[in-house]
Each structure stands twice: as structure tokens, then as C-alpha cells.
Write a protein that holds these residues in place. Structure first.
Motif, PDB file in Angstrom:
ATOM      1  N   PHE A 514      50.254 -70.059 -19.955  1.00 41.67           N
ATOM      2  CA  PHE A 514      49.258 -70.087 -18.885  1.00 41.67           C
ATOM      3  C   PHE A 514      49.823 -69.510 -17.598  1.00 41.67           C
ATOM      4  O   PHE A 514      49.115 -68.823 -16.837  1.00 41.67           O
ATOM      5  CB  PHE A 514      48.792 -71.522 -18.645  1.00 41.67           C
ATOM      6  CG  PHE A 514      47.838 -71.663 -17.502  1.00 41.67           C
ATOM      7  CD1 PHE A 514      48.254 -72.199 -16.285  1.00 41.67           C
ATOM      8  CD2 PHE A 514      46.523 -71.233 -17.599  1.00 41.67           C
ATOM      9  CE1 PHE A 514      47.382 -72.329 -15.214  1.00 41.67           C
ATOM     10  CE2 PHE A 514      45.647 -71.352 -16.536  1.00 41.67           C
ATOM     11  CZ  PHE A 514      46.073 -71.902 -15.347  1.00 41.67           C
ATOM     12  N   ASP A 515      51.093 -69.769 -17.317  1.00 41.37           N
ATOM     13  CA  ASP A 515      51.707 -69.237 -16.098  1.00 41.37           C
ATOM     14  C   ASP A 515      51.610 -67.717 -16.075  1.00 41.37           C
ATOM     15  O   ASP A 515      51.275 -67.112 -15.046  1.00 41.37           O
ATOM     16  CB  ASP A 515      53.174 -69.672 -16.008  1.00 41.37           C
ATOM     17  CG  ASP A 515      53.327 -71.154 -15.712  1.00 41.37           C
ATOM     18  OD1 ASP A 515      54.429 -71.700 -15.937  1.00 41.37           O
ATOM     19  OD2 ASP A 515      52.327 -71.771 -15.272  1.00 41.37           O
ATOM     20  N   ARG A 518      47.893 -66.587 -15.764  1.00 37.99           N
ATOM     21  CA  ARG A 518      47.402 -66.834 -14.400  1.00 37.99           C
ATOM     22  C   ARG A 518      47.832 -65.715 -13.473  1.00 37.99           C
ATOM     23  O   ARG A 518      47.016 -65.206 -12.685  1.00 37.99           O
ATOM     24  CB  ARG A 518      47.944 -68.179 -13.914  1.00 37.99           C
ATOM     25  CG  ARG A 518      47.494 -68.578 -12.519  1.00 37.99           C
ATOM     26  CD  ARG A 518      48.073 -69.948 -12.157  1.00 37.99           C
ATOM     27  NE  ARG A 518      49.529 -69.943 -12.324  1.00 37.99           N
ATOM     28  CZ  ARG A 518      50.262 -71.042 -12.455  1.00 37.99           C
ATOM     29  NH1 ARG A 518      49.685 -72.229 -12.455  1.00 37.99           N
ATOM     30  NH2 ARG A 518      51.572 -70.962 -12.586  1.00 37.99           N
ATOM     31  N   HIS A 523      45.339 -65.190 -10.203  1.00 32.38           N
ATOM     32  CA  HIS A 523      45.006 -66.522  -9.708  1.00 32.38           C
ATOM     33  C   HIS A 523      46.211 -67.059  -8.918  1.00 32.38           C
ATOM     34  O   HIS A 523      47.366 -66.776  -9.273  1.00 32.38           O
ATOM     35  CB  HIS A 523      44.696 -67.470 -10.860  1.00 32.38           C
ATOM     36  CG  HIS A 523      43.398 -67.144 -11.548  1.00 32.38           C
ATOM     37  ND1 HIS A 523      42.177 -67.359 -10.965  1.00 32.38           N
ATOM     38  CD2 HIS A 523      43.146 -66.635 -12.785  1.00 32.38           C
ATOM     39  CE1 HIS A 523      41.205 -66.988 -11.805  1.00 32.38           C
ATOM     40  NE2 HIS A 523      41.781 -66.528 -12.907  1.00 32.38           N
ATOM     41  N   THR A 527      47.189 -72.789  -8.930  1.00 33.25           N
ATOM     42  CA  THR A 527      46.029 -73.088  -9.771  1.00 33.25           C
ATOM     43  C   THR A 527      46.474 -73.692 -11.102  1.00 33.25           C
ATOM     44  O   THR A 527      47.374 -73.169 -11.764  1.00 33.25           O
ATOM     45  CB  THR A 527      45.220 -71.805 -10.055  1.00 33.25           C
ATOM     46  OG1 THR A 527      44.894 -71.173  -8.827  1.00 33.25           O
ATOM     47  CG2 THR A 527      43.929 -72.135 -10.797  1.00 33.25           C
ATOM     48  N   LEU A 532      40.963 -74.256 -14.043  1.00 33.98           N
ATOM     49  CA  LEU A 532      40.398 -73.050 -14.669  1.00 33.98           C
ATOM     50  C   LEU A 532      39.867 -73.273 -16.086  1.00 33.98           C
ATOM     51  O   LEU A 532      39.569 -72.302 -16.783  1.00 33.98           O
ATOM     52  CB  LEU A 532      41.464 -71.942 -14.706  1.00 33.98           C
ATOM     53  CG  LEU A 532      41.928 -71.392 -13.353  1.00 33.98           C
ATOM     54  CD1 LEU A 532      43.048 -70.378 -13.560  1.00 33.98           C
ATOM     55  CD2 LEU A 532      40.761 -70.742 -12.614  1.00 33.98           C
ATOM     56  N   ASP A 535      36.870 -71.356 -16.609  1.00 35.58           N
ATOM     57  CA  ASP A 535      36.896 -69.971 -16.132  1.00 35.58           C
ATOM     58  C   ASP A 535      36.421 -69.013 -17.232  1.00 35.58           C
ATOM     59  O   ASP A 535      36.912 -69.074 -18.376  1.00 35.58           O
ATOM     60  CB  ASP A 535      38.323 -69.607 -15.720  1.00 35.58           C
ATOM     61  CG  ASP A 535      38.432 -68.169 -15.251  1.00 35.58           C
ATOM     62  OD1 ASP A 535      38.044 -67.893 -14.107  1.00 35.58           O
ATOM     63  OD2 ASP A 535      38.879 -67.321 -16.066  1.00 35.58           O
TER      64      ASP A 535
END
Length: 601
Positions: A514-515, A518, A523, A527, A532, A535
Motif C-alpha cells: 500500500f505504501d 499510495r 496520495h 493517508t 482510502l 477509493d
């Protein structure tokens, strides 16, 4: 109670076969109408003599095409008259039917063709031929029902001597293999359940020798619309033929209500989702009529349930209803129940439900309306129903008692185990799976249950992970979850759908992946996944992974909706085991709101 046995109420001779019913009916009552075949806008009657003739002619065509005793013939089609005709013809030729759902994916079809070593395949539509590209060398011919497979086989068999067919029929025995019915397994590869003629006869005669046999008699009509590849629909259809009922076939569930009115069946066989749709359709129609009509339906539903709850296990009143309830019931019958019965054709007096759990509230509603639903329980491995509620012996919320000649017991760990003439002989070319499933003639079901003092079985849980949707479709979640988890962005996938109308999934996002995602999607670093989880771009990425997984299964097994959870699952929170396996019951409870939301919208 830990074990209950139902005494046998019939016998099966070694030379008895399920196909013998066809020729027995033709001999005993040649003019009896066994089928109504849809032709244009009309129903065309097919008598017992005509059906036996068609079965013989098609069987001779199979023999002319080189089909030998014991050969496997794949039959892939939606429910229609030709399905039943071909099934009996395959048996008459001494061969083995391998039914395949017409909704199956190409991978599933090819696996079944390869594993069964099919000598012949019959599909319904021309487009389905593409699924058989690269099939094994054992397949000698492919026929298409819509291209006139029936007529082609009859023409092929015109020169086959009647004596050849008689030799095949005379050689058949009760313990011969009749069908390989493939069912989903936890490994993802369907396993072929070996069902013999004795298995099917045990099921059919068990059904007919219960008080259900009072319904399956000449002059009664049944509309068959569930997939005949499903062992439940096939077994009940076979029982209807042996009982002398008139059957019609229909496969388009979207237009089934119109066929109820057109054919006016006395008996309906369905899975829970069928009855849910009938109830929901009546509710929707009432609400569309305005607030008053909607309120009347809700009141009538409550009244039907209260009325049913006053009925006992034998069908008579356990508690005499109050004068007020009787007056309310009479009013609701005129306003709601009678129109609902009319929508089912006006003659329906008997409904059977299997393939999944029927909500007790729904069972009480229909019994109160005047169309009792008799719920049963079984597996493909038990040739459909092993236990079933019957007229005069019904407990809503249970799946009834064993049919004659069968027994049920509860193992020390609570698992339901079954034995009797309906229990299969094992899995095709899979000794390990057979040894796991069978022990001294007892079938381990993987379900957890309880037996009451009267021998009625209740299903209380599932030992195995196999899901059964409200539509009766078996879905193995493991392979789907494995494929979805292979996406780099996804950490966990939990497939949901047991007793539900369709399959959904809970998804968690891998924190490390996810890092990167993102940052790539611009983003802010602050966040979180929780920020999200709705999203559109993130959901699109997950949707792609789900779409890819869905290509490996049939439409009924595919994931229709998903929810992204706001955090990953962890061992510390009790959602994963020490070996990082998902604790399904914990996740289902903890994220119940997210699951319910997927079925509300």
C-alpha cells in the motif's frame, strides 16, 4: 441422540437398474403422459410408450457411434427435455453419464473431460464447442443438441439391431456405475462421485416410499427448472418418472413465474433462493402498490408465520389458533395467500427444498400460505437427499429424518456421518479422497449437526470450508482466495457466500504494498488504508484481481461484490492462526456489518 436408523421400506434386486423405470412404465401404462415437451408456445405430450421408443432409438445411435459398456459420456446442457432423454439413453446403452453445468468455465469442462476419459460429449449450444479445444484423445465425437443431436443419433442408430440394445440392457446390474457427478473440492479440482444404479434406485424408492410418494403419482404435474446436472434435481426428476408424474422442463429462471401459471404444477422443487425470490417478488409487488398494500403484505407475512408456528410436526394443530388469529388468517388468505398460490399456478400443494439451508422464517411463511416446503439434506456423495421432512413428519428448522434404509450419526467431534444405500462408492481415480470421505461404509460429511429424540437432524455448522449458496451451488473458496491473494496489493481474501444468494469477498490490503501504491497514485504519506478503502482507483485494482480469479470458475461461483477492510488481519487480533490461516468464524463475526452491507445494496 447420537445415531438414528430408518428401516428399509423397499428392496433392490441385483438386476434392477434406474433405466428399467422407462420400459416398465411403457409396458404397464403406455398411454400415460410422462412429459410435456415445449414446442413453440404449446406443450406437446410425450407418453410412456413414446418416451421408451425415443430412449431406445437414441441409445442405438450411441451404440452405432462406438459407445461401449462403461464408457463415459459428457452431457453439458441447461435443463430441457433432451437432457433427460439423453441421460436415459446413455444408461440404456450401458454407458455412464457425466453431467456438466452449462455455466461451467472452460477450465472446469476440460478437467472433467480429461479426468473422466469421456468417449463422447454432448453440449447444448454451438458456442460451447470452443471449450473442448485440446481435449483428450479419448473423445471420439462431439454433438450439439441445438444442432439436432437427438435426430442425428436416431439416424445413426437406424441400422443397429434391436438385439444389440437388448444385450446392453440385459447386461446392466444394480451395482454398475451409472454416473460420474463432479463436485467441488477444497483443492479446487472437482472430484467425480461414482454413483451406481443402486444408489439412484435407493434414492428414488426412498423418496417414493416416504409419504412424498402420495404426490409423485399419475395425474400430478411437476415443473423441473433446476439444473439437471445438480444431483438433487436429477434424483427428484427420476422419482417423478418412476411414480408416473407428468414433468415439464424449463431453464430460464427469469421467466419461471409465467411457466408456473402456464403449466400449473402440483409440485415445485427448488433451492432456498427460489423460494426467497417468490417471497421477495410478492413483497416488491405489494410495496409498489403503495404504503397500504406494503403494510398488508407485512401483516400477512407475520400472520402466516404465526399460523404455521401453531401447527405441529404431523401437520395438525399443536396449539389451536385463537379466534383473532383465525379471523386474521381468513382475511390474509383472501388478500395475499390466494393470489400468491395463484402465481404458483393455483395447484401447487407440495414444495421440496434442498441444496442449502432454508431459513425457518421462510419455511413458516410458505406453510402458513398453504404451500408447505419440505426441506431435506444430503450431498452429491449421498445421491441427493439422505434426510428429509415429509408430510406427517415435519419440523421446520430441521432437515428431517433419514429416508428408508439409511442411517445418520453424530461423531464425537459433532460431525454428521451418513450410511445407507444412497451413499456413493467413492471418488473416480482418487483413492486418497475416498479413504478420507468413507470409513466402514459411513460418509463423513464435513457438516456439524445434532439429532433430536425423534431422529430429526439439524445442521448447526460446517466443519469444512466448502460454501453452499442459497441457490445450491457448491463453491470452494480456497482456490479463489489463493488467486486473489497473488495480486501484490492484496494481503488476505475471505470468500463469503454460505446460504447467501451470491458470492462476495472481504479484502485486506498489504500494508507494505500500500505504501508504494499510495505514492504512485499521489496520495499524501499520512493517508491510511482506512482513509482510502472506498477509493475508486484502489477498488479498480482489487476488481482486476477478482476478475482474473472469476475466469477460473462458473458464473454462479464468481465473486459479485467485495469490501475492502480498513486494516489487515493479524494473529494478535485473533483473526489468524499461528500459521497465518484465516479464522473464518472470527472474521465473519467481527466484520459482520461489512458482509451484510454487500447483500443490502
Amino acid at each position: 441422540m447420537r445415531e438414528y436408523t430408518a428401516a428399509p421400506t423397499f428392496t433392490i434386486a441385483d438386476e434392477d437398474t434406474i433405466v428399467g423405470s422407462v420400459f416398465g412404465q411403457a409396458e404397464q401404462a403406455p398411454r400415460r403422459v410422462l412429459f410435456s415437451r415445449p414446442v413453440g408456445d404449446d406443450w406437446v405430450d410425450v407418453t410412456a410408450a413414446e418416451f421408451a421408443r425415443l430412449v431406445s432409438e437414441v441409445a442405438k445411435g450411441l451404440i452405432a457411434n462406438g459407445i461401449q459398456r462403461g464408457d463415459r459420456v459428457v452431457l453439458m446442457s441447461a435443463t430441457r427435455f433432451e437432457w433427460t432423454l439423453l441421460d436415459f439413453a446413455i444408461w440404456a446403452a450401458g454407458a455412464v453419464t457425466v453431467p456438466v453445468y452449462d455455466s461451467s468455465s472452460a477450465d472446469q469442462v476440460r478437467w472433467i473431460l480429461e479426468d473422466s476419459g469421456a468417449a463422447l460429449a454432448i453440449v447444448e449450444k454451438v458456442r460451447q464447442k470452443d471449450m473442448l479445444v485440446g481435449v483428450p484423445d479419448t473423445l471420439r465425437r462431439l454433438l450439439v443438441i441445438d444442432d439436432g443431436a437427438e435426430a442425428l443419433l436416431i439416424a445413426d442408430g437406424a441400422s443397429t439391431p434391436d438385439a444389440d440394445l437388448r444385450d446392453r440392457l440385459d447386461a446392466l446390474r444394480a451395482d454398475d456405475l451409472a454416473s460420474l457427478v463432479y463436485t467441488s473440492g477444497t483443492t479446487g479440482r472437482p472430484k467425480g462421485c461414482m454413483l451406481t444404479h443402486r444408489n439412484f434406485l435407493s434414492e428414488v424408492r426412498g423418496i417414493l416410499n416416504a409419504t412424498i410418494g402420495d404426490v409423485a403419482r399419475p395425474g400430478q404435474r411437476m415443473l423441473t427448472f433446476l439444473p439437471l446436472a445438480h444431483v438433487l434435481a436429477r434424483a427428484v426428476s427420476l422419482a417423478a418418472l418412476e411414480g408416473g408424474m407428468t414433468q415439464a422442463h424449463w431453464s430460464d429462471f427469469k421467466t419461471i413465474t409465467g411457466q408456473f401459471a402456464r403449466f400449473a404444477p402440483h409440485t415445485i422443487l427448488g433451492v432456498p433462493r427460489v423460494f426467497e425470490k417468490v417471497r421477495d417478488g410478492a413483497d416488491k409487488k405489494a410495496r409498489e402498490g403503495g404504503n397500504l398494500k406494503g403494510a398488508i403484505f407485512r401483516f400477512a407475512e407475520q400472520t402466516a408465520i404465526r399460523w404455521s408456528e401453531n401447527l405441529g410436526h404431523t401437520g395438525g394443530f399443536a396449539r389451536r389458533p385463537s379466534l383473532l388469529l383465525r379471523a386474521q388468517y381468513a382475511l390474509c388468505d383472501r388478500l395475499v395467500y390466494a393470489p400468491l398460490r395463484a402465481a404458483l399456478g393455483g395447484h401447487c400443494e407440495f414444495a421440496i427444498s434442498g441444496g442449502g439451508a432454508l431459513a425457518p422464517r421462510l419455511g413458516h411463511f410458505f406453510r402458513g400460505v398453504g404451500v408447505p416446503i419440505y426441506e431435506g439434506y444430503g450431498l452429491t456423495e449421498s445421491t441427493a437427499a439422505h434426510c428429509v421432512n415429509v408430510p406427517g413428519a415435519i419440523k421446520i428448522g430441521t432437515v428431517g429424518k433419514p429416508l428408508g434404509g439409511n442411517a445418520v450419526r453424530i461423531a464425537e467431534d459433532g460431525e454428521i456421518e451418513l450410511s445407507g444405500g444412497v451413499v456413493f462408492t467413492g471418488y473416480w481415480h482418487n483413492d486418497d479422497a475416498t479413504a478420507t470421505a468413507l470409513s466402514d461404509g459411513w460418509l463423513r460429511t464435513g457438516d456439524i449437526g445434532e439429532l433430536d429424540s425423534d431422529g430429526f437432524l439439524s445442521i448447526t455448522g460446517r466443519k469444512k470450508d466448502l460454501l453452499v449458496t442459497a441457490g445450491g451451488k457448491n463453491v470452494s473458496p480456497g482456490p479463489l482466495e489463493d488467486l486473489i491473494r497473488s495480486h501484490p496489493l492484496i494481503s488476505q481474501a475471505i470468500v463469503v457466500g454460505d446460504a447467501r444468494p451470491y458470492i462476495t469477498a472481504l479484502i485486506t490490503i498489504d500494508p507494505e504494498a500500500f505504501d508504494s501504491w499510495r505514492a504512485e497514485n499521489a496520495h499524501p504519506a499520512t493517508t491510511s488504508i482506512a482513509d482510502l478503502h472506498t477509493d475508486p482507483t484502489l477498488r479498480a485494482a482489487v476488481q482486476q484481481a477478482i476478475d482474473d480469479a472469476n475466469t477460473t470458475v462458473s458464473h454462479a461461483e464468481s465473486i459479485k461484490k467485495f469490501a475492502i477492510l480498513d486494516r489487515d488481519l493479524t494473529e494478535e487480533s485473533g483473526e489468524l492462526t499461528a500459521t497465518l490461516k484465516v479464522k473464518r468464524h472470527v472474521v465473519s463475526t467481527r466484520f459482520a456489518d461489512a458482509i451484510e452491507a454487500m447483500y443490502r445494496h
